[in-house]
Design a protein around this motif. Structure first.
Motif, PDB file in Angstrom:
ATOM      1  N   TYR A   1      90.425  -5.076  -7.765  1.00 30.17           N
ATOM      2  CA  TYR A   1      89.944  -6.459  -7.770  1.00 30.17           C
ATOM      3  C   TYR A   1      89.250  -6.730  -6.437  1.00 30.17           C
ATOM      4  O   TYR A   1      89.808  -6.467  -5.374  1.00 30.17           O
ATOM      5  CB  TYR A   1      91.090  -7.429  -8.032  1.00 30.17           C
TER       6      TYR A   1
ATOM      7  N   ASP B   1      90.544 -15.485 -12.260  1.00 23.79           N
ATOM      8  CA  ASP B   1      91.473 -14.368 -12.066  1.00 23.79           C
ATOM      9  C   ASP B   1      91.133 -13.196 -12.982  1.00 23.79           C
ATOM     10  O   ASP B   1      91.515 -12.070 -12.714  1.00 23.79           O
ATOM     11  CB  ASP B   1      92.914 -14.813 -12.338  1.00 23.79           C
TER      12      ASP B   1
ATOM     13  N   ARG C   1      91.222 -10.680  -1.832  1.00 20.57           N
ATOM     14  CA  ARG C   1      91.671  -9.674  -2.793  1.00 20.57           C
ATOM     15  C   ARG C   1      91.866  -8.359  -2.050  1.00 20.57           C
ATOM     16  O   ARG C   1      91.461  -8.251  -0.890  1.00 20.57           O
ATOM     17  CB  ARG C   1      90.622  -9.536  -3.902  1.00 20.57           C
TER      18      ARG C   1
END
Length: 141
Positions: free
Chosen positions: A35, A74, A90
């Motif tokens: 991510y 998200d 992240r």
């Protein structure tokens, strides 16, 4: 140990369109299931990157969006944040801004402009990350 990787733009295609390098880095991150937060310099750059991620490779789909544009951020593997958005860091951060990234993350990717005159702030960032105990590396792209 946290890492900071500096990607020096060198190849003609990246010199012509530096955001293509950001797309390639985002694709690698997506392929590795990381991510990623991209810290865009401004809103216009965030929009340009958003558009380019749709079109840079017809065979690649990278789930991405601009922070603050949707409630489901998200879900997006790549989140693009313009200054002023309150996107959380992240594990992987791609930094296109002038300041070093502060906070907690595993790895930061710094994109270094081809123009040597624009590289001075990056030397300061290199030293900053080193002083924080990061493993710092350089890559010619």
């Amino acid at each position: 140990m946290a890492r900071a990787d500096f990607y020096l733009i060198d190849k003609p295609r990246f010199r012509e369109e530096p955001l293509l390098l950001v797309c390639e880095l985002a694709r690698k991150a997506f392929d590795a299931n990381l991510y990623t937060l991209v810290l865009a310099r401004d809103g216009a750059q965030a929009e340009a990157l958003d558009d380019l991620l749709w079109s840079f490779d017809p065979d690649a789909y990278i789930p991405h969006q601009i922070a603050g544009s949707d409630d489901d951020e998200d879900e997006a593997v790549v989140l693009i944040a313009a200054p002023g958005s309150d996107a959380a860091l992240r594990p992987l951060v791609i930094n296109l801004r002038d300041a070093a990234v502060e906070g907690t993350f595993d790895r930061v990717l710094e994109v270094v402009p081809a123009d040597p005159a624009a590289r001075a702030p990056l030397r300061e960032r290199w030293k900053h990350y080193q002083s924080r105990g990061f493993d710092v590396k350089k890559h010619d792209m």
